[in-house]
Design a protein around this motif. Structure first.
Motif, short mmCIF file in Angstrom:
data_model
loop_
_atom_site.label_atom_id
_atom_site.label_comp_id
_atom_site.label_asym_id
_atom_site.label_seq_id
_atom_site.Cartn_x
_atom_site.Cartn_y
_atom_site.Cartn_z
N ARG A 169 -52.22 8.14 33.62
CA ARG A 169 -53.29 7.22 33.22
C ARG A 169 -54.29 7.77 32.22
O ARG A 169 -55.00 7.02 31.56
CB ARG A 169 -54.05 6.74 34.47
CG ARG A 169 -53.35 5.62 35.17
CD ARG A 169 -53.99 5.34 36.50
NE ARG A 169 -53.96 6.53 37.34
CZ ARG A 169 -54.17 6.53 38.65
NH1 ARG A 169 -54.46 5.40 39.26
NH2 ARG A 169 -54.11 7.64 39.34
N TYR A 202 -49.71 5.39 27.92
CA TYR A 202 -49.24 5.06 29.27
C TYR A 202 -49.99 3.84 29.82
O TYR A 202 -49.39 2.93 30.39
CB TYR A 202 -49.41 6.27 30.21
CG TYR A 202 -48.99 5.94 31.64
CD1 TYR A 202 -47.64 5.86 31.97
CD2 TYR A 202 -49.94 5.70 32.63
CE1 TYR A 202 -47.25 5.54 33.26
CE2 TYR A 202 -49.55 5.39 33.92
CZ TYR A 202 -48.21 5.31 34.24
OH TYR A 202 -47.82 4.99 35.52
N ARG A 240 -48.57 0.30 31.30
CA ARG A 240 -48.93 -0.10 32.67
C ARG A 240 -49.60 -1.46 32.76
O ARG A 240 -49.63 -2.08 33.81
CB ARG A 240 -49.84 0.96 33.29
CG ARG A 240 -49.12 2.10 33.94
CD ARG A 240 -48.48 1.71 35.28
NE ARG A 240 -49.37 1.90 36.40
CZ ARG A 240 -49.79 0.94 37.20
NH1 ARG A 240 -49.42 -0.30 37.00
NH2 ARG A 240 -50.59 1.21 38.21
N SER A 300 -46.53 19.36 47.73
CA SER A 300 -47.96 19.31 47.38
C SER A 300 -48.88 19.59 48.56
O SER A 300 -49.93 20.19 48.38
CB SER A 300 -48.28 17.94 46.80
OG SER A 300 -47.36 17.63 45.79
O1 CP3 Z 1 -45.60 14.72 36.01
C1 CP3 Z 1 -45.22 13.68 35.45
O2 CP3 Z 1 -45.66 13.31 34.34
C2 CP3 Z 1 -44.12 12.84 36.08
C3 CP3 Z 1 -44.57 11.75 36.83
C4 CP3 Z 1 -44.94 11.86 38.30
C5 CP3 Z 1 -45.53 10.76 38.99
N1 CP3 Z 1 -45.60 11.08 40.30
C6 CP3 Z 1 -45.91 9.46 38.40
C7 CP3 Z 1 -47.09 8.80 39.00
C8 CP3 Z 1 -44.76 12.89 39.22
C9 CP3 Z 1 -44.25 14.30 39.02
C10 CP3 Z 1 -45.18 12.37 40.48
C11 CP3 Z 1 -45.08 13.14 41.74
C12 CP3 Z 1 -45.83 12.69 42.91
N2 CP3 Z 1 -46.01 11.42 43.37
C13 CP3 Z 1 -46.42 13.56 43.83
C14 CP3 Z 1 -46.36 15.05 43.77
C15 CP3 Z 1 -47.20 15.57 42.70
C16 CP3 Z 1 -48.56 15.91 43.12
O3 CP3 Z 1 -49.50 15.41 42.48
O4 CP3 Z 1 -48.70 16.74 44.02
C17 CP3 Z 1 -47.02 12.79 44.83
C18 CP3 Z 1 -47.82 13.31 46.00
C19 CP3 Z 1 -46.74 11.44 44.53
C20 CP3 Z 1 -47.11 10.24 45.31
C21 CP3 Z 1 -48.07 9.44 44.55
N3 CP3 Z 1 -47.75 8.69 43.42
C22 CP3 Z 1 -49.45 9.30 44.79
C23 CP3 Z 1 -50.22 10.00 45.90
C24 CP3 Z 1 -49.93 8.43 43.82
C25 CP3 Z 1 -51.31 7.83 43.73
C26 CP3 Z 1 -52.22 8.70 43.00
C27 CP3 Z 1 -53.32 7.90 42.34
O5 CP3 Z 1 -53.98 8.56 41.56
O6 CP3 Z 1 -53.50 6.70 42.60
C28 CP3 Z 1 -48.88 8.10 42.94
C29 CP3 Z 1 -48.95 7.23 41.76
C30 CP3 Z 1 -48.43 7.81 40.48
N4 CP3 Z 1 -47.24 8.44 40.31
C31 CP3 Z 1 -49.09 7.76 39.24
C32 CP3 Z 1 -48.25 8.37 38.30
C33 CP3 Z 1 -48.45 8.54 36.82
C34 CP3 Z 1 -50.46 7.12 39.04
C35 CP3 Z 1 -50.56 6.18 37.92
C36 CP3 Z 1 -50.19 4.77 38.12
O7 CP3 Z 1 -50.57 4.13 39.12
O8 CP3 Z 1 -49.57 4.29 37.17
#
Ligand code: CP3
Length: 348
Positions: free
Chosen positions: A30, A35, A39, A206
């Motif tokens: 974001r 991106y 979105r 994580s």
């Molecule tokens: O690194 C990259 O660019 C690749 C993309 C990627 C995403 N999620 C896209 C995403 C990766 C590597 C992940 C991994 C992921 N997802 C993890 C492990 C990484 C870490 O941070 O420890 C975890 C715990 C998740 C689960 C997850 N997905 C959560 C907890 C959230 C919410 C976070 C928030 O800020 O609201 C997501 C959503 C998510 N996955 C986003 C992105 C870019 C947020 C943006 C959106 O809603 O479009």
């Protein structure tokens, strides 16, 4: 493997190279206008499930930042769906698992034969590899058994992991059954990513830092080691990342992972020392430093590079993912700084 001779893959193997490679966890996200534009009309899950779009988001971020590796755009939780555990994202709340696992029966009915339905991630990797060829390595990823299990049991993000830990302590057989099932699905899912061309697999654990070393060794390490071994059998290096892991690092290394990701709470050379300087390390700038003035940011990056200089096997990254409001210019400048500075200091 699309880019076996890249700086990044060489560093994963702790081989000498003439610079330190750099990429960032959550480099597509974001904080980036491109991106946010995608979105506006598509949900996160829609983007993940449309290989054309996931590939575009991956490529755009890697090219805009000028980093040394692209990480495929996907989400950690995608395997939950094919195991029979639907989830969605709620604005401001993060992931919500609709019926969290709470009983042994919930675990007994989880499915393990549908990993192939996640083929859209491999399809996206194929497209990214076709775009970059040997020019830029592509990182596939998956969740580690503990971190995935904690989401499945808690139902979302958590502070104390009480439901997950209670299951672990009171129903150790069901807990182990859950981890076994996760390893089955995630190993197959990741192997498909490698067959599609991924040059490395990063395993995100994580939230594993909420465990004591004793509990990690007893309840988590055996199955995580099985996963890492399965991934290594695909022939690509494995990066194993967690946060808050200062005390866990030596046990994490016992999984056999080629690279250990470390967060910013400890100097990276101290983390590496705790691993007996075996293999490679990835990290570890505090993502909050990307909000600081350039002088402060640069000095911190320089300290990290100085402390690892001369030792093959450092991949520069943050200690955790890029935060949503991060100024893009700082990320670009940091990538360029690491590349230019390390060319001058790395001994080969
Ligand atoms: O690194 C990259 O660019 C690749 C993309 C990627 C995403 N999620 C896209 C995403 C990766 C590597 C992940 C991994 C992921 N997802 C993890 C492990 C990484 C870490 O941070 O420890 C975890 C715990 C998740 C689960 C997850 N997905 C959560 C907890 C959230 C919410 C976070 C928030 O800020 O609201 C997501 C959503 C998510 N996955 C986003 C992105 C870019 C947020 C943006 C959106 O809603 O479009």
């Amino acid at each position: 493997m699309a880019a076996p001779d890249s700086l990044f893959v060489r560093a994963c193997k702790a081989q000498p190279a003439d610079a330190v490679p750099v990429w960032f966890m959550r480099q597509a996200g974001r904080y980036m206008a491109e991106y946010r534009a995608v979105r506006k009309s598509h949900s996160l899950i829609e983007i993940c499930k449309k290989p054309e779009m996931a590939a575009e988001v991956t490529i755009t971020a890697a090219e805009a930042l000028g980093v040394d590796a692209a990480i495929i755009f996907a989400d950690l939780l995608l395997p939950l769906e094919v195991m029979g555990l639907p989830f969605h994202f709620e604005a401001g709340e993060g992931p919500v698992i609709e019926k969290p696992l709470r009983t042994e029966q919930d675990i007994a009915v989880l499915q393990t034969h549908r990993a192939a339905e996640l083929g859209y991630v491999a399809d996206a990797i194929r497209k990214v590899c076709a775009h970059f060829g040997s020019r830029l390595p592509v990182i596939g990823f998956c969740g580690a058994p503990f971190t995935l299990a904690s989401y499945m049991i808690e139902g979302g993000s958590s502070r104390n992991y009480l439901h997950a830990k209670t299951m672990m302590y009171n129903s150790p057989r069901a807990w182990d059954e859950l981890l076994r099932k996760l390893v089955t699905v995630v190993a197959e899912y990741s192997a498909e990513q490698v067959r599609a061309g991924a040059d490395a697999i990063q395993v995100f654990d994580s939230w594993v830092g909420c465990l004591s070393v004793e509990d990690y060794r007893r309840y988590v390490l055996p199955r995580t080691t099985e996963l890492v071994h399965a991934l290594k059998n695909t022939g690509v290096p494995v990066i194993y990342f967690g946060t808050d892991t200062a005390t866990l690092l030596p046990a994490m290394k016992e999984t056999g992972a080629d690279v250990i990701g470390v967060d910013w709470r400890m100097p990276i050379d101290e983390g590496w020392r705790r691993l007996d300087f075996q293999g490679a390390v990835q990290g570890n700038l505090d993502p909050a430093l990307l909000f600081a003035d350039w002088k402060e940011l640069k000095a911190s990056a320089e300290r990290i590079l100085q402390s690892t200089a001369g030792r093959p096997g450092h991949i520069f990254n943050l200690g955790h993912g890029i935060l949503p409001e991060t100024p893009v210019e700082n990320v670009k400048n940091l990538a360029r700084f690491v590349q230019e500075y390390s060319v001058k200091t790395v001994r080969t």
